[in-house]
Design a protein around this motif. Sequence first.
Motif, PDB file in Angstrom:
ATOM      1  N   CYS A  18       0.753  -1.138   0.002  1.00  0.00           N
ATOM      2  CA  CYS A  18      -0.017   0.031   0.147  1.00  0.00           C
ATOM      3  C   CYS A  18       0.941   1.214  -0.092  1.00  0.00           C
ATOM      4  CB  CYS A  18      -1.045  -0.069   1.121  1.00  0.00           C
ATOM      5  SG  CYS A  18      -2.309  -1.355   1.293  1.00  0.00           S
TER       6      CYS A  18
ATOM      7  N   ASN B 232       3.353   1.994  -1.622  1.00  0.00           N
ATOM      8  CA  ASN B 232       4.061   2.413  -2.898  1.00  0.00           C
ATOM      9  C   ASN B 232       2.877   2.907  -3.659  1.00  0.00           C
ATOM     10  OD1 ASN B 232       6.814   1.791  -2.341  1.00  0.00           O
ATOM     11  ND2 ASN B 232       6.268  -0.403  -2.345  1.00  0.00           N
ATOM     12  N   LEU B 233       1.684   2.906  -3.330  1.00  0.00           N
ATOM     13  CA  LEU B 233       0.335   3.242  -4.263  1.00  0.00           C
ATOM     14  C   LEU B 233       0.371   4.768  -4.337  1.00  0.00           C
ATOM     15  CD1 LEU B 233      -2.298   0.543  -3.543  1.00  0.00           C
ATOM     16  CD2 LEU B 233      -1.089   0.851  -5.524  1.00  0.00           C
ATOM     17  N   PRO B 234       0.387   5.415  -5.520  1.00  0.00           N
ATOM     18  CA  PRO B 234       0.594   6.867  -5.062  1.00  0.00           C
ATOM     19  C   PRO B 234      -0.704   7.614  -4.747  1.00  0.00           C
ATOM     20  CG  PRO B 234       0.512   5.850  -7.732  1.00  0.00           C
ATOM     21  CD  PRO B 234       0.323   4.705  -6.829  1.00  0.00           C
TER      22      PRO B 234
ATOM     23  N   PHE C 183      -4.879  -3.772  -5.086  1.00  0.00           N
ATOM     24  CA  PHE C 183      -4.705  -2.819  -6.487  1.00  0.00           C
ATOM     25  C   PHE C 183      -6.176  -2.525  -6.654  1.00  0.00           C
ATOM     26  CE2 PHE C 183      -0.414  -4.247  -8.084  1.00  0.00           C
ATOM     27  CZ  PHE C 183       0.244  -3.488  -6.844  1.00  0.00           C
TER      28      PHE C 183
ATOM     29  N   TYR D  66      -7.807  -0.119  -4.401  1.00  0.00           N
ATOM     30  CA  TYR D  66      -7.265   0.974  -4.462  1.00  0.00           C
ATOM     31  C   TYR D  66      -7.842   1.890  -5.910  1.00  0.00           C
ATOM     32  CZ  TYR D  66      -3.691   4.771  -6.027  1.00  0.00           C
ATOM     33  OH  TYR D  66      -3.094   5.814  -6.334  1.00  0.00           O
ATOM     34  N   ASP D  67      -7.948   1.056  -6.935  1.00  0.00           N
ATOM     35  CA  ASP D  67      -8.391   1.980  -8.009  1.00  0.00           C
ATOM     36  C   ASP D  67     -10.000   2.163  -8.073  1.00  0.00           C
ATOM     37  OD1 ASP D  67      -6.007   1.378  -9.184  1.00  0.00           O
ATOM     38  OD2 ASP D  67      -6.478  -0.644 -10.354  1.00  0.00           O
TER      39      ASP D  67
ATOM     40  N   ARG E  71      -9.964   5.401  -5.886  1.00  0.00           N
ATOM     41  CA  ARG E  71      -9.343   6.336  -6.514  1.00  0.00           C
ATOM     42  C   ARG E  71     -10.182   6.987  -7.839  1.00  0.00           C
ATOM     43  NH1 ARG E  71      -3.224   7.311  -8.760  1.00  0.00           N
ATOM     44  NH2 ARG E  71      -3.677   8.787 -10.396  1.00  0.00           N
TER      45      ARG E  71
ATOM     46  N   ARG F 205      -0.453   5.206 -11.404  1.00  0.00           N
ATOM     47  CA  ARG F 205      -0.170   4.054 -10.853  1.00  0.00           C
ATOM     48  C   ARG F 205       0.498   3.200 -12.030  1.00  0.00           C
ATOM     49  NH1 ARG F 205      -1.827  -1.225  -9.822  1.00  0.00           N
ATOM     50  NH2 ARG F 205      -3.852  -1.196 -10.903  1.00  0.00           N
ATOM     51  N   ASP F 206       1.333   2.420 -11.524  1.00  0.00           N
ATOM     52  CA  ASP F 206       2.012   1.851 -12.355  1.00  0.00           C
ATOM     53  C   ASP F 206       1.414   0.497 -12.741  1.00  0.00           C
ATOM     54  OD1 ASP F 206       4.623   3.248 -12.581  1.00  0.00           O
ATOM     55  OD2 ASP F 206       5.359   2.110 -10.829  1.00  0.00           O
TER      56      ASP F 206
ATOM     57  N   ASP G 214      -0.229  -3.149 -12.904  1.00  0.00           N
ATOM     58  CA  ASP G 214       0.220  -4.384 -12.210  1.00  0.00           C
ATOM     59  C   ASP G 214       1.490  -5.245 -12.671  1.00  0.00           C
ATOM     60  OD1 ASP G 214      -2.115  -3.469 -11.053  1.00  0.00           O
ATOM     61  OD2 ASP G 214      -3.424  -5.103 -11.576  1.00  0.00           O
TER      62      ASP G 214
END
Length: 116
Positions: A10, A12-14, A92, A95-96, A99, A113-114, A116
Amino acid sequence: MSRETVNSICKNLPGAEVSDPWGGGHDAWKVGGKMFACIGTANDGVSVKTPDIETAQMLIDAGVGEKAPYFHRSWIRLPWGTDEDELRHRLFTSYDIVRGALTKKLQATLPPRDPD
């Protein structure tokens, strides 16, 4: 899977930030002030948002997760021992979802976000 694993993914998530909004040792991960993952004081797993109630129920029925206590029915708890690839995917996805529900203005302030 452990609290440390979840927190390392978590963080590392923008735009992701952790807090303890209720005190007592919760790790509530938020983006734009909205929660996408939570580890409770029982420390028995992590709760994440799914796209809808039907998806949550399907994941519960398939044995991927459990009903997340105290959360809306679109949330599930992934118990410790969940496969790390599954955990990463669910974090992810949660989060998506969160967001994507933020205002366009707030979304624009976050780095992408990078994949997956």
